[in-house]
Design an enzyme around this catalytic site. Structure first.
Site, PDB file in Angstrom:
ATOM      1  N   GLY A 118     -15.763 -31.440 -24.292  1.00 45.25           N
ATOM      2  CA  GLY A 118     -15.401 -31.184 -22.892  1.00 45.25           C
ATOM      3  C   GLY A 118     -15.759 -32.360 -22.011  1.00 45.25           C
ATOM      4  O   GLY A 118     -15.018 -32.723 -21.090  1.00 45.25           O
ATOM      5  N   ASP A 131     -27.395 -26.317 -21.217  1.00 45.69           N
ATOM      6  CA  ASP A 131     -27.116 -26.382 -22.659  1.00 45.69           C
ATOM      7  C   ASP A 131     -28.220 -25.739 -23.500  1.00 45.69           C
ATOM      8  O   ASP A 131     -28.098 -25.666 -24.721  1.00 45.69           O
ATOM      9  CB  ASP A 131     -26.930 -27.844 -23.094  1.00 45.69           C
TER      10      ASP A 131
HETATM   11  C1  S3P Z   1     -22.299 -32.559 -19.564  1.00 50.45           C
HETATM   12  C2  S3P Z   1     -22.342 -31.621 -18.579  1.00 50.45           C
HETATM   13  C3  S3P Z   1     -22.534 -30.176 -18.840  1.00 50.45           C
HETATM   14  C4  S3P Z   1     -23.048 -29.911 -20.248  1.00 50.45           C
HETATM   15  C5  S3P Z   1     -22.338 -30.717 -21.285  1.00 50.45           C
HETATM   16  C6  S3P Z   1     -22.477 -32.204 -20.995  1.00 50.45           C
HETATM   17  C7  S3P Z   1     -22.085 -33.966 -19.194  1.00 50.45           C
HETATM   18  O1  S3P Z   1     -21.289 -29.523 -18.687  1.00 50.45           O
HETATM   19  O2  S3P Z   1     -22.942 -28.539 -20.555  1.00 50.45           O
HETATM   20  O3  S3P Z   1     -22.867 -30.450 -22.565  1.00 50.45           O
HETATM   21  O4  S3P Z   1     -22.288 -34.854 -20.039  1.00 50.45           O
HETATM   22  O5  S3P Z   1     -21.701 -34.224 -18.043  1.00 50.45           O
HETATM   23  P1  S3P Z   1     -20.801 -29.016 -17.237  1.00 50.45           P
HETATM   24  O6  S3P Z   1     -20.651 -30.228 -16.413  1.00 50.45           O
HETATM   25  O7  S3P Z   1     -19.495 -28.341 -17.477  1.00 50.45           O
HETATM   26  O8  S3P Z   1     -21.869 -28.073 -16.770  1.00 50.45           O
END
Ligand code: S3P
Length: 443
Positions: A101, A322
């Site tokens: 993501g 996380d």
């Molecule tokens: C991350 C942000 C978080 C986290 C993901 C890594 C990042 O997600 O859960 O594992 O590297 O910016 P969200 O921004 O959707 O909360």
């Protein structure tokens, strides 16, 4: 998201008390950003401590496809020959973000500012994750991004859009959303300002600053303007707190444990779990060990301690987003109830982590009540053996490997191959520390 039955399973069971000294791999969030920003810089940057996990490697492969030469002289090392802020070239086909993501959302912002079209795709789990949280605010900056139904991937990003800096207040506290907007802001006319409902990790801001882009930021706020350049710089990636978190919880709940985790990244936007575990009675001794790559790092000595359930303060949620799978296991091993609320975001991670943890803990005999934005976990009962679906989610798999260290029977954790996205080598590190854990071909 459910197990295909063809991947690897773990058979996990009680091992020995956890002892020794561990160094966990590099931070996933920092590794993604290091590749992205070093690629856009003028000159050559050396990265040390790069996470050799599938997520960060997917981002690395994408930048190679965008015309960046990246060498890998040794494990955790990368030499990135930056092409400059306007030097990326059109890819010859869809760009595969894998399970990440972070990769997809940050790239959506960065690629929206390019003169060429691009398509971002992901695996089955990523293809079900919401992208409107980035595509809607990016559209307000002038980006043109088409999604599949419901705002899901793939993302078709139309290049050549003139982006305009604007002021945005994000709906969700998400470092990925904030970072996508800031990366688009590098290519926008004027100033891009992002305000967040709760402060989130600020690695994009810190790294932009380290590479010489003028930026103003404070917790929950960031502002930059387009039209500058990035200068290459060597980057050291600290050890990932989220990976250390599994061992912090494991040593806390396995009687007789005394484990030292060395040089763990301690960015304050990541360490909410420490506050919560200490409030539950955990014995965690922190010794500052200087800085790595501009981030504070500490040695953490964790000894087993009896835990008690608490209401998790909602102000810590974003700082431990996380870590909830691991926290659910700590809660199951604590006496009394632990209440998690204000954490609806957990439902749109690599799996629905509230449902995955609630169902898995129930399979081990734990009483869990689900709520839309959290759960109540009744701790204290003996955990039994059982079969757990990881839903192809790395953190669910690792969380149940910990739970198994307290279970009276064997725990089969299905479909654990995805652990390689964030924590390659978890199983051998865990076994070396005392875990009972063997791999088995999926049944
Ligand atoms: C991350 C942000 C978080 C986290 C993901 C890594 C990042 O997600 O859960 O594992 O590297 O910016 P969200 O921004 O959707 O909360």
């Amino acid at each position: 998201m459910s197990s295909s039955g063809t991947g690897t399973d773990w058979i996990a069971s009680q091992g020995t008390p956890l002892r020794g000294t561990l160094v966990v791999p590099g931070d996933k969030s920092v590794s993604h950003r290091a590749i992205m920003l070093a690629s856009l810089a003028d000159g050559t940057s050396r990265i040390e401590g790069f996470l050799e996990g599938e997520d960060a490697r997917a981002t690395e492969a994408i930048f190679r496809r965008l015309g960046v030469s990246i060498e890998a002289p040794g494990p955790g090392q990368r030499v990135v020959h930056g092409v400059g802020i306007d030097g990326l070239r059109a890819p010859d086909g869809p760009l595969d973000c894998g399970n990440a993501g972070t990769g997809m959302r940050l790239l959506a912002g960065l690629l929206a500012g390019q003169p060429f079209d691009s398509v971002l795709v992901g695996d089955a789990s990523l293809s079900r994750r919401p992208m409107k949280r980035v595509t809607v605010p990016l559209a307000r900056m002038g980006a043109r991004i088409d999604t599949a139904d419901g705002g899901m991937p793939p993302l078709h990003i139309h290049g050549g859009s003139a982006l305009q800096g604007i002021e945005l207040v994000t709906d969700v506290a998400s470092a990925q959303v904030k970072s996508a907007l800031l990366l688009a802001g590098l290519y926008a006319r004027g100033t891009t300002t992002v305000r967040e409902p709760h402060p989130t990790r600020d690695y994009t801001e810190r790294m932009l600053q380290a590479l010489g882009w003028p930026i103003v930021f404070s917790p929950g706020y960031a502002r930059l303007e387009g039209g500058h350049r990035l200068a290459a710089r060597d980057i050291v990636v600290p050890a990932d707190f989220s990976s250390a978190a599994f061992f912090i919880v494991a040593a806390s709940v396995v009687p007789g444990s005394d484990l030292l985790l060395e040089r763990v990244g301690m960015n304050p936007r990541r360490t909410g779990l420490l506050h919560v575990l200490r409030a539950m009675g955990a014995d965690i001794e922190e010794t500052p060990a200087g800085e790595q790559g501009g981030e504070p790092v500490s040695d953490l000595r964790v000894r087993h301690a009896p835990l008690r359930g608490i209401d998790v303060p909602t102000e810590h949620v974003a700082d431990m987003i996380d870590e909830f799978p691991a926290l659910f296991v700590a809660a199951a091993c604590a006496t009394g109830a632990t209440v998690v609320s204000g954490a609806a975001e957990l439902r749109v991670k690599e799996s629905d982590r509230i449902a995955a943890m609630a169902n898995g803990l129930r399979a081990l005999g734990v009483d869990v009540d689900e709520a839309p934005d959290g759960a109540t976990i009744q701790g204290g009962a003996a955990l039994q053996g059982g079969t757990i679906e990881s839903h192809g989610d790395h953190r669910i798999a690792m969380a149940f490997a910990i739970a198994a260290q307290r279970a009276t029977g064997e725990v089969r954790i299905r479909d654990v191959d995805n652990v390689a996205t964030s924590f390659p080598g978890f199983d051998s590190l865990a076994r070396g520390a005392g875990f009972g854990l063997v791999a088995s071909r999926g049944a």
